[in-house]
Each structure stands twice: as structure tokens, then as C-alpha cells.
Design a protein around this motif. Structure first.
Motif, PDB file in Angstrom:
ATOM      1  N   ALA A 161       0.825  -1.205   0.000  1.00 38.23           N
ATOM      2  CA  ALA A 161       0.000   0.000   0.000  1.00 38.23           C
ATOM      3  C   ALA A 161       0.858   1.252   0.000  1.00 38.23           C
ATOM      4  CB  ALA A 161      -0.923  -0.015   1.218  1.00 38.23           C
ATOM      5  N   GLY A 162       0.582   2.128  -0.930  1.00 35.91           N
ATOM      6  CA  GLY A 162       1.273   3.402  -0.997  1.00 35.91           C
ATOM      7  C   GLY A 162       2.591   3.374  -1.735  1.00 35.91           C
ATOM      8  N   ASN A 163       2.990   2.209  -2.203  1.00 33.46           N
ATOM      9  CA  ASN A 163       4.312   2.098  -2.833  1.00 33.46           C
ATOM     10  C   ASN A 163       4.205   1.643  -4.279  1.00 33.46           C
ATOM     11  OD1 ASN A 163       6.196   2.702  -0.615  1.00 33.46           O
ATOM     12  ND2 ASN A 163       5.218   0.936   0.337  1.00 33.46           N
ATOM     13  N   PRO A 196       5.495   4.571 -12.832  1.00 40.28           N
ATOM     14  CA  PRO A 196       5.274   3.143 -12.570  1.00 40.28           C
ATOM     15  C   PRO A 196       3.897   2.873 -11.957  1.00 40.28           C
ATOM     16  CG  PRO A 196       7.079   4.011 -11.211  1.00 40.28           C
ATOM     17  CD  PRO A 196       6.512   5.154 -11.967  1.00 40.28           C
ATOM     18  N   TYR A 197       3.495   1.628 -12.017  1.00 39.87           N
ATOM     19  CA  TYR A 197       2.282   1.208 -11.316  1.00 39.87           C
ATOM     20  C   TYR A 197       2.519   1.339  -9.808  1.00 39.87           C
ATOM     21  CZ  TYR A 197       0.141  -0.923 -15.456  1.00 39.87           C
ATOM     22  OH  TYR A 197      -0.447  -1.130 -16.673  1.00 39.87           O
ATOM     23  N   VAL A 198       1.479   1.724  -9.094  1.00 39.13           N
ATOM     24  CA  VAL A 198       1.569   1.752  -7.635  1.00 39.13           C
ATOM     25  C   VAL A 198       0.445   0.886  -7.072  1.00 39.13           C
ATOM     26  CG1 VAL A 198       2.659   4.007  -7.458  1.00 39.13           C
ATOM     27  CG2 VAL A 198       0.184   3.851  -7.497  1.00 39.13           C
ATOM     28  N   PHE A 199       0.588   0.490  -5.825  1.00 36.59           N
ATOM     29  CA  PHE A 199      -0.394  -0.418  -5.242  1.00 36.59           C
ATOM     30  C   PHE A 199      -1.774   0.229  -5.147  1.00 36.59           C
ATOM     31  CE2 PHE A 199      -2.444  -3.178  -2.142  1.00 36.59           C
ATOM     32  CZ  PHE A 199      -2.092  -4.421  -2.636  1.00 36.59           C
ATOM     33  N   SER A 200      -1.796   1.558  -5.180  1.00 35.25           N
ATOM     34  CA  SER A 200      -3.101   2.245  -5.162  1.00 35.25           C
ATOM     35  C   SER A 200      -3.900   1.967  -6.430  1.00 35.25           C
ATOM     36  CB  SER A 200      -2.900   3.753  -5.017  1.00 35.25           C
ATOM     37  OG  SER A 200      -2.079   4.017  -3.916  1.00 35.25           O
ATOM     38  N   ASN A 201      -3.250   1.423  -7.472  1.00 34.72           N
ATOM     39  CA  ASN A 201      -3.958   1.033  -8.692  1.00 34.72           C
ATOM     40  C   ASN A 201      -4.608  -0.344  -8.567  1.00 34.72           C
ATOM     41  OD1 ASN A 201      -1.100   2.348 -10.325  1.00 34.72           O
ATOM     42  ND2 ASN A 201      -3.091   3.337 -10.303  1.00 34.72           N
ATOM     43  N   ALA A 202      -4.488  -0.982  -7.397  1.00 34.49           N
ATOM     44  CA  ALA A 202      -4.898  -2.385  -7.289  1.00 34.49           C
ATOM     45  C   ALA A 202      -6.401  -2.545  -7.124  1.00 34.49           C
ATOM     46  CB  ALA A 202      -4.193  -3.035  -6.104  1.00 34.49           C
ATOM     47  N   LYS A 203      -6.913  -3.587  -7.794  1.00 38.79           N
ATOM     48  CA  LYS A 203      -8.268  -4.081  -7.529  1.00 38.79           C
ATOM     49  C   LYS A 203      -8.097  -5.567  -7.285  1.00 38.79           C
ATOM     50  CE  LYS A 203     -10.531  -0.873 -10.687  1.00 38.79           C
ATOM     51  NZ  LYS A 203     -11.206  -0.738 -11.992  1.00 38.79           N
ATOM     52  N   THR A 211     -12.491  -7.411  -2.915  1.00 39.99           N
ATOM     53  CA  THR A 211     -12.160  -7.126  -1.523  1.00 39.99           C
ATOM     54  C   THR A 211     -11.261  -5.902  -1.479  1.00 39.99           C
ATOM     55  OG1 THR A 211     -11.065  -7.933   0.468  1.00 39.99           O
ATOM     56  CG2 THR A 211     -10.219  -8.759  -1.601  1.00 39.99           C
ATOM     57  N   HIS A 212     -11.423  -5.121  -0.442  1.00 41.86           N
ATOM     58  CA  HIS A 212     -10.569  -3.943  -0.261  1.00 41.86           C
ATOM     59  C   HIS A 212      -9.675  -4.118   0.956  1.00 41.86           C
ATOM     60  CE1 HIS A 212     -12.634  -1.724  -3.377  1.00 41.86           C
ATOM     61  NE2 HIS A 212     -13.772  -2.171  -2.869  1.00 41.86           N
ATOM     62  N   LEU A 213      -9.535  -5.359   1.406  1.00 43.74           N
ATOM     63  CA  LEU A 213      -8.832  -5.611   2.670  1.00 43.74           C
ATOM     64  C   LEU A 213      -7.364  -5.966   2.487  1.00 43.74           C
ATOM     65  CD1 LEU A 213     -11.619  -7.782   4.350  1.00 43.74           C
ATOM     66  CD2 LEU A 213     -11.104  -5.367   4.764  1.00 43.74           C
ATOM     67  N   ILE A 214      -6.932  -6.142   1.254  1.00 41.97           N
ATOM     68  CA  ILE A 214      -5.558  -6.607   1.027  1.00 41.97           C
ATOM     69  C   ILE A 214      -4.644  -5.417   0.829  1.00 41.97           C
ATOM     70  CG2 ILE A 214      -4.119  -7.833  -0.659  1.00 41.97           C
ATOM     71  CD1 ILE A 214      -6.364  -9.911  -0.800  1.00 41.97           C
ATOM     72  N   ASN A 215      -3.517  -5.421   1.519  1.00 42.41           N
ATOM     73  CA  ASN A 215      -2.662  -4.236   1.432  1.00 42.41           C
ATOM     74  C   ASN A 215      -1.248  -4.517   0.952  1.00 42.41           C
ATOM     75  OD1 ASN A 215      -1.439  -5.294   3.657  1.00 42.41           O
ATOM     76  ND2 ASN A 215      -2.116  -3.708   5.086  1.00 42.41           N
ATOM     77  N   ASP A 216      -0.978  -5.734   0.506  1.00 43.19           N
ATOM     78  CA  ASP A 216       0.280  -5.944  -0.207  1.00 43.19           C
ATOM     79  C   ASP A 216       0.203  -7.223  -1.030  1.00 43.19           C
ATOM     80  OD1 ASP A 216       0.886  -8.137   1.406  1.00 43.19           O
ATOM     81  OD2 ASP A 216       2.255  -7.038   2.693  1.00 43.19           O
ATOM     82  N   ILE A 217       1.171  -7.391  -1.888  1.00 40.45           N
ATOM     83  CA  ILE A 217       1.238  -8.589  -2.728  1.00 40.45           C
ATOM     84  C   ILE A 217       2.696  -8.972  -2.901  1.00 40.45           C
ATOM     85  CG2 ILE A 217       1.197  -7.170  -4.833  1.00 40.45           C
ATOM     86  CD1 ILE A 217       0.042  -9.547  -6.342  1.00 40.45           C
TER      87      ILE A 217
END
Lengths: 347, 66
Positions: A161-163, A196-203, A211-217
Motif C-alpha cells: 500500500a502506498g508504494n 510506474p504502477y503503484v499499489f493504489s492502482n490495485a483491484k 475485496t478492499h482488505l488486502i494491502n500488499d502482494i
């Protein structure tokens, strides 16, 4: 100035293939002449690619207590360059690690790359440049190397998240060549410099539901590749082994349904349950979308959790569970990556 | 042999993998390949079609009948 600044460096890469013909790139270990519009050039955020020497010591009995003289065991071409995930540069990495690609461009430039697992991997040529300073002749101060017959052995995509997202490709190859001048000088691809892509682009979809509960991959794919050494100090070829796919992610714990499924094969929240022998399987889809024309979708249709650790913490903060899941074979592809961008990538 | 090209409205089509390494773009708008490879290409990438008047058009899989 004493010392050399280490930031003036880049890597470039291009698939070794025959454009516009039916020549089989995957069985052809021959470098491709670089073509500016077809390759990718990028800075690195870590790692590199280089030849790696392994030195051995002779060990025979004699009257001397000192260790024996050294000899060269092997000189392997390998590296793990890490890059920010940008619109074009990530395509060859996913394609190289998975094996199959079908790309389609429509007008206006809108390209969709469907990347799926294959039994054979394409070869790539990599180039690296390192400018060690000014003055002196070019060949003295600048290091250019070419790496031929490279296989993308593993990839690891990370984001939190945020990176920004980053991708690391573990590369194994056969031949290294040092150049006195930039081998790409007449055909140097433009340096990647888009955002670059950032995690804020994630679905994220877990089990088919958003789900909106995941904050990293932390997504990893390994081909378990090995360098095959024969009658030269450098490898004859790169052999690929079993493909393994895993995905770690952290999920804010809102309920214990998934935990119940993992251990008890039942998501119900009430009543008593016993440990179940069955394996809970779900599906996972990460989509990173900058806009309608630029996105990366990683879809794992059949994953099983390996770890779902719920642990107490005296801090009392809301619980975040670091989950680990692995892909498994089925009638569907173990993983499918769909990348939309405005960039052609040639084989 | 079958001759294949890009479907209407397609600027660029690439198929790589499963023994295929093929690019169709303005530099190479049509390619002639073996029938079995053509069938594979059509399965992999719907943006590729067989040239309509080509005698050896493999009908299998073209329109999803198989």
C-alpha cells in the motif's frame, strides 16, 4: 573524485526471435541484432546482471599446510535485476517467465498481451551499461556487456500500500561479451520513464468477489531453471524444471471465514467443527489499472492456502494476516497474466 | 500450407509459444505457414485469420466449430 558514482547504469533486453517469420525462437539460441523499437531499456532499483565466477581450491595431500592453488570452476551468467513495473518493460519479464504470449494491437495504439504458461521459454538478450566516469578513452571508462541466450528463470512482483510495484527477474544465460563501446548506440531503445504502477492502482478479487482488505502482494513464479555446464566454463544451455507459482498477501482480518475454510473446510462462524482433511481452494485476481488502456491482471484460478496465521499481539492493533497461497494445476492455466498497454513487444 | 494475416482492424498480432514465433505487422502483413501451425495460431490469437481465398485454408477451429 575518489570512487565512482554507481547510479549511472541501465539494462536493456529484447527477445531473441525472428520477427515476421515462422522461425522458432525458442529452439534457437542465437542473439538478435538489437532493434530500438523492439527492445526495452530501463534503470534498475536493485540487483544487476553479470557473469559470476566460482573459484575452487585444489585439494591434494602434500607437506604444505596452506590451502591449495585456485582454479576456475565456472563462470555463470546470472543476475536478478529489479525494476519498477512500467507499462512496457514488465511484458517481456512475464512472457519470458511464463512462455506463451498472444498480443493484439488495435487502433488507436491499444495492445493486449495474453500471457500464459508454456512448456518452453523464449531466450532473451540482455545488455547492461555502467558509466564509470568521464575522461580517458570511452573503452576505459564505460562498461558495456552483452548477455546472450538468457532465460527468465523466476519473477517476483512486489507491492505494498502506498508504494510502487517492483518486479525482479532472475536471469540465467550462457554467453557474456564485453563491448568497448555501446553496442546499442545505433539502436538504443528509449529509456523507460513513465510513471510506474503503484499499489493504489490495485483491484483485488478473492474467491471471485472484490475485496478492499488486502494491502500488499508478493507474487512469485519459478521455473526452477538450472545452468547446464559441459565443456566450457560457461553454461551450454539453461534447463527448466517444474513451474511453481505462489502468492503472498496481507489481509486485514474482518472475519474468520477464510481461516475456517483453511482448517475446517467450512466457512460457518457458529457451532463446533473439527479439522478437515480436505484442501480449501479459491481463486485470486490482482488487477493493477492505471486507465482503461493500461493495466496488469494476474489471475490464479486455483490456489490453496499454505499459511493463514492468526496470532495474538499485545499491541492490540487490528489484525493483519500474512497469507501464503500456492497455485496448482487444473484444466485451466495455473496463472494467466493479461497486460494492456500501448506498446508492442516483439519476439 | 496456409496463408494467414491480421483480422480487420488489427494493426499488430504476435503469437509466441507452443512452437510458434510469429509477428504480423505492416512489415510482414501475411505469412505462409504449415496448416497445423496455422490452426494453432488461430487458436492462440483471435486477431489472426486465414487469407480467405487461400486454397489450403484449414477450416478446423477457424470459427470455433471444434
Amino acid at each position: 573524485m575518489a570512487g565512482v558514482a554507481s547510479n549511472n547504469a541501465w539494462i536493456a533486453y529484447q527477445a531473441q526471435g525472428a520477427t515476421g517469420s515462422t522461425k522458432l525462437a525458442q529452439g534457437t539460441k542465437a542473439k538478435t541484432t538489437p532493434v530500438a523499437t523492439k527492445g526495452t531499456r530501463s534503470g534498475v532499483t536493485g540487483g544487476s546482471i553479470t557473469s559470476s565466477r566460482e573459484i575452487g581450491h585444489l585439494a591434494e595431500t602434500d607437506a604444505n599446510r596452506d590451502q591449495g592453488v585456485v582454479y576456475l570452476k565456472k563462470d555463470e551468467l546470472k543476475g536478478s535485476p529489479e525494476l519498477y513495473v512500467r507499462r512496457k518493460g514488465c511484458v517481456p519479464f512475464f512472457w519470458g517467465a511464463l512462455g506463451n504470449i498472444a498480443s493484439t494491437e488495435t487502433t488507436p495504439p491499444k495492445v493486449e498481451h495474453a500471457i500464459t504458461p508454456g512448456n518452453v521459454l523464449p531466450y532473451f538478450t540482455f545488455w547492461s551499461a555502467f558509466n564509470t566516469g568521464t575522461g580517458g578513452s570511452e573503452g576505459e571508462k564505460e562498461l558495456y556487456e552483452e548477455f546472450i541466450n538468457c532465460v527468465i528463470a523466476d519473477i517476483n512482483l512486489k507491492g505494498a500500500a502506498g508504494n510502487p510495484l517492483s518486479i525482479t527477474a532472475t536471469v540465467l544465460g550462457t554467453e557474456t561479451k564485453k563491448w568497448a563501446t555501446n553496442p546499442l548506440v545505433a539502436s538504443e531503445p528509449t529509456m523507460e520513464n513513465d510513471t510506474p504502477y503503484v499499489f493504489s492502482n490495485a483491484k483485488v478479487e478473492l474467491g471471485g468477489a472484490a475485496t478492499h482488505l488486502i494491502n500488499d502482494i508478493d507474487f512469485s513464479l519459478s521455473n526452477n531453471a538450472v545452468a547446464q555446464q559441459t565443456d566450457k566454463p560457461y553454461p551450454f544451455d539453461i534447463g527448466i524444471g517444474k513451474r511453481t507459482v505462489s502468492c503472498g498477501f496481507s489481509i486485514i482480518l474482518e472475519n474468520i471465514e477464510e481461516y475456517n475454510e483453511f482448517h475446517y473446510a467450512n466457512k460457518k462462524k457458529t457451532g463446533e467443527m473439527e479439522i478437515a482433511p480436505g484442501i480449501y481452494e479459491t481463486k485470486l485476481k490482482f488487477t493493477f489499472e492505471i486507465d482503461a488502456s493500461n493495466s496488469i491482471e494476474i489471475y490464479l484460478p486455483h490456489v490453496a492456502y499454505e499459511e493463514y496465521p492468526i496470532t495474538p499481539n499485545a499491541d492490540g492493533a487490528p489484525m493483519v494476516v500474512p497469507v501464503k497461497a500456492v497455485g496448482q494445476r487444473s484444466s485451466e492455466d495455473i496463472v494467466k497474466v493479461t497486460i494492456k498497454n500501448e506498446k508492442k513487444v516483439y519476439g | 500450407m496456409a496463408k494467414i494475416e491480421r483480422a480487420s482492424g488489427i494493426e499488430f498480432a504476435l503469437v509466441s509459444g507452443n512452437g510458434i514465433d510469429l509477428v504480423l505487422d505492416d512489415d510482414s502483413p501475411q505469412v505462409e505457414i504449415d496448416d497445423d501451425l496455422a490452426t494453432k495460431v488461430l487458436e492462440e490469437n483471435p486477431a489472426v485469420v486465414v487469407v480467405a481465398d487461400h486454397a489450403e485454408v484449414p477450416p478446423v477451429g477457424l470459427f470455433g466449430e471444434n
